[in-house]
Write a protein that holds these residues in place. Structure first.
Motif, mmCIF file in Angstrom:
data_model
loop_
_atom_site.group_PDB
_atom_site.id
_atom_site.type_symbol
_atom_site.label_atom_id
_atom_site.label_comp_id
_atom_site.label_asym_id
_atom_site.label_seq_id
_atom_site.Cartn_x
_atom_site.Cartn_y
_atom_site.Cartn_z
ATOM 1 N N THR A 13 0.828 -1.201 0.000
ATOM 2 C CA THR A 13 0.000 0.000 0.000
ATOM 3 C C THR A 13 0.866 1.255 0.000
ATOM 4 O OG1 THR A 13 -1.802 -1.139 1.119
ATOM 5 C CG2 THR A 13 -1.786 1.252 1.266
ATOM 6 N N ARG A 14 1.922 1.234 0.759
ATOM 7 C CA ARG A 14 2.825 2.390 0.814
ATOM 8 C C ARG A 14 3.636 2.529 -0.471
ATOM 9 N NH1 ARG A 14 1.188 1.032 5.642
ATOM 10 N NH2 ARG A 14 1.199 2.536 7.345
ATOM 11 N N VAL A 15 4.029 1.404 -1.053
ATOM 12 C CA VAL A 15 4.712 1.444 -2.356
ATOM 13 C C VAL A 15 3.790 2.079 -3.386
ATOM 14 C CG1 VAL A 15 5.526 -0.003 -4.278
ATOM 15 C CG2 VAL A 15 6.282 -0.485 -1.939
ATOM 16 N N ALA A 16 2.533 1.692 -3.365
ATOM 17 C CA ALA A 16 1.556 2.224 -4.324
ATOM 18 C C ALA A 16 1.369 3.731 -4.155
ATOM 19 C CB ALA A 16 0.225 1.503 -4.175
ATOM 20 N N ARG A 17 1.578 4.237 -2.959
ATOM 21 C CA ARG A 17 1.501 5.685 -2.707
ATOM 22 C C ARG A 17 2.772 6.409 -3.127
ATOM 23 N NH1 ARG A 17 -0.090 5.298 3.272
ATOM 24 N NH2 ARG A 17 2.027 6.086 3.402
ATOM 25 N N GLY A 18 3.813 5.647 -3.470
ATOM 26 C CA GLY A 18 5.063 6.249 -3.919
ATOM 27 C C GLY A 18 6.114 6.409 -2.842
ATOM 28 N N ALA A 19 5.928 5.760 -1.699
ATOM 29 C CA ALA A 19 6.881 5.878 -0.598
ATOM 30 C C ALA A 19 8.169 5.113 -0.907
ATOM 31 C CB ALA A 19 6.264 5.350 0.689
ATOM 32 N N THR A 20 9.282 5.639 -0.415
ATOM 33 C CA THR A 20 10.576 4.964 -0.539
ATOM 34 C C THR A 20 10.694 3.896 0.545
ATOM 35 O OG1 THR A 20 11.696 6.467 0.990
ATOM 36 C CG2 THR A 20 11.643 7.110 -1.356
ATOM 37 N N ASP A 21 11.695 3.041 0.414
ATOM 38 C CA ASP A 21 11.932 2.031 1.445
ATOM 39 C C ASP A 21 12.145 2.701 2.803
ATOM 40 O OD1 ASP A 21 11.763 0.188 -0.596
ATOM 41 O OD2 ASP A 21 13.786 -0.616 -0.322
ATOM 42 N N GLN A 22 12.899 3.794 2.826
ATOM 43 C CA GLN A 22 13.169 4.499 4.079
ATOM 44 C C GLN A 22 11.879 5.055 4.681
ATOM 45 O OE1 GLN A 22 16.329 4.870 5.756
ATOM 46 N NE2 GLN A 22 14.798 5.282 7.329
ATOM 47 N N GLN A 23 11.036 5.640 3.858
ATOM 48 C CA GLN A 23 9.769 6.180 4.349
ATOM 49 C C GLN A 23 8.867 5.070 4.894
ATOM 50 O OE1 GLN A 23 8.729 8.107 0.679
ATOM 51 N NE2 GLN A 23 9.276 10.148 1.452
ATOM 52 N N ILE A 24 8.815 3.951 4.185
ATOM 53 C CA ILE A 24 8.013 2.814 4.642
ATOM 54 C C ILE A 24 8.555 2.302 5.965
ATOM 55 C CG2 ILE A 24 7.328 0.432 4.133
ATOM 56 C CD1 ILE A 24 7.491 1.251 1.105
ATOM 57 N N ALA A 25 9.872 2.167 6.049
ATOM 58 C CA ALA A 25 10.503 1.689 7.282
ATOM 59 C C ALA A 25 10.170 2.604 8.453
ATOM 60 C CB ALA A 25 12.014 1.598 7.083
ATOM 61 N N ASP A 26 10.266 3.897 8.231
ATOM 62 C CA ASP A 26 9.958 4.858 9.297
ATOM 63 C C ASP A 26 8.506 4.753 9.742
ATOM 64 O OD1 ASP A 26 12.579 5.761 9.152
ATOM 65 O OD2 ASP A 26 12.073 7.570 8.004
ATOM 66 N N GLU A 27 7.590 4.620 8.788
ATOM 67 C CA GLU A 27 6.163 4.540 9.112
ATOM 68 C C GLU A 27 5.812 3.264 9.872
ATOM 69 O OE1 GLU A 27 3.489 5.143 5.811
ATOM 70 O OE2 GLU A 27 4.695 6.813 5.055
ATOM 71 N N ARG A 33 16.131 -2.307 5.289
ATOM 72 C CA ARG A 33 16.539 -3.597 4.732
ATOM 73 C C ARG A 33 15.398 -4.617 4.833
ATOM 74 N NH1 ARG A 33 22.079 -5.779 3.820
ATOM 75 N NH2 ARG A 33 21.677 -7.920 3.247
ATOM 76 N N THR A 34 14.643 -4.572 5.915
ATOM 77 C CA THR A 34 13.486 -5.449 6.058
ATOM 78 C C THR A 34 12.460 -5.139 4.976
ATOM 79 O OG1 THR A 34 13.835 -5.669 8.442
ATOM 80 C CG2 THR A 34 11.619 -6.165 7.611
ATOM 81 N N VAL A 35 12.262 -3.861 4.699
ATOM 82 C CA VAL A 35 11.345 -3.463 3.625
ATOM 83 C C VAL A 35 11.834 -4.025 2.296
ATOM 84 C CG1 VAL A 35 10.361 -1.532 2.331
ATOM 85 C CG2 VAL A 35 10.590 -1.378 4.823
ATOM 86 N N SER A 36 13.111 -3.839 2.007
ATOM 87 C CA SER A 36 13.695 -4.314 0.754
ATOM 88 C C SER A 36 13.562 -5.833 0.612
ATOM 89 C CB SER A 36 15.165 -3.901 0.687
ATOM 90 O OG SER A 36 15.769 -4.385 -0.471
ATOM 91 N N ASN A 37 13.866 -6.552 1.679
ATOM 92 C CA ASN A 37 13.752 -8.016 1.650
ATOM 93 C C ASN A 37 12.302 -8.450 1.469
ATOM 94 O OD1 ASN A 37 16.519 -8.355 1.995
ATOM 95 N ND2 ASN A 37 16.374 -8.582 4.207
ATOM 96 N N SER A 38 11.394 -7.771 2.144
ATOM 97 C CA SER A 38 9.968 -8.088 2.012
ATOM 98 C C SER A 38 9.504 -7.859 0.582
ATOM 99 C CB SER A 38 9.137 -7.242 2.977
ATOM 100 O OG SER A 38 9.429 -7.588 4.301
ATOM 101 N N LEU A 39 9.926 -6.753 -0.004
ATOM 102 C CA LEU A 39 9.538 -6.463 -1.384
ATOM 103 C C LEU A 39 10.059 -7.520 -2.344
ATOM 104 C CD1 LEU A 39 9.876 -2.596 -1.538
ATOM 105 C CD2 LEU A 39 7.789 -3.932 -1.842
#
Length: 69
Positions: A13-27, A33-39
């Motif tokens: 959902t956050r990727v679809a909004r245009g968020a970066t890995d760092q922004q997703i991680a912060d939220e 790295r967890t975001v990147s691995n999950s993706l």
């Protein structure tokens, strides 16, 4: 249609909004790295090669969160 875990769906959902890995991680309170691995796992699971394809699948309703048990 693909069913994702609640966390995977939150990330998508956050990727679809245009968020970066760092922004997703912060939220979500996880590491970038967890975001990147999950993706990477999500891409493999749904058969896409990147964020744009994933966002399109989200926008067209082809991705859903697993219902709470």
């Amino acid at each position: 249609m693909f069913t994702l875990t609640k966390r995977q769906y939150e990330i998508v959902t956050r990727v679809a909004r245009g968020a970066t890995d760092q922004q997703i991680a912060d939220e979500l309170g996880i590491s970038p790295r967890t975001v990147s691995n999950s993706l990477a796992r999500i891409y493999d699971r749904v058969g896409v090669s990147g964020r744009v394809h994933l966002a399109v699948m989200h926008a067209t309703g082809k991705l859903h969160a697993k219902p709470d048990a």
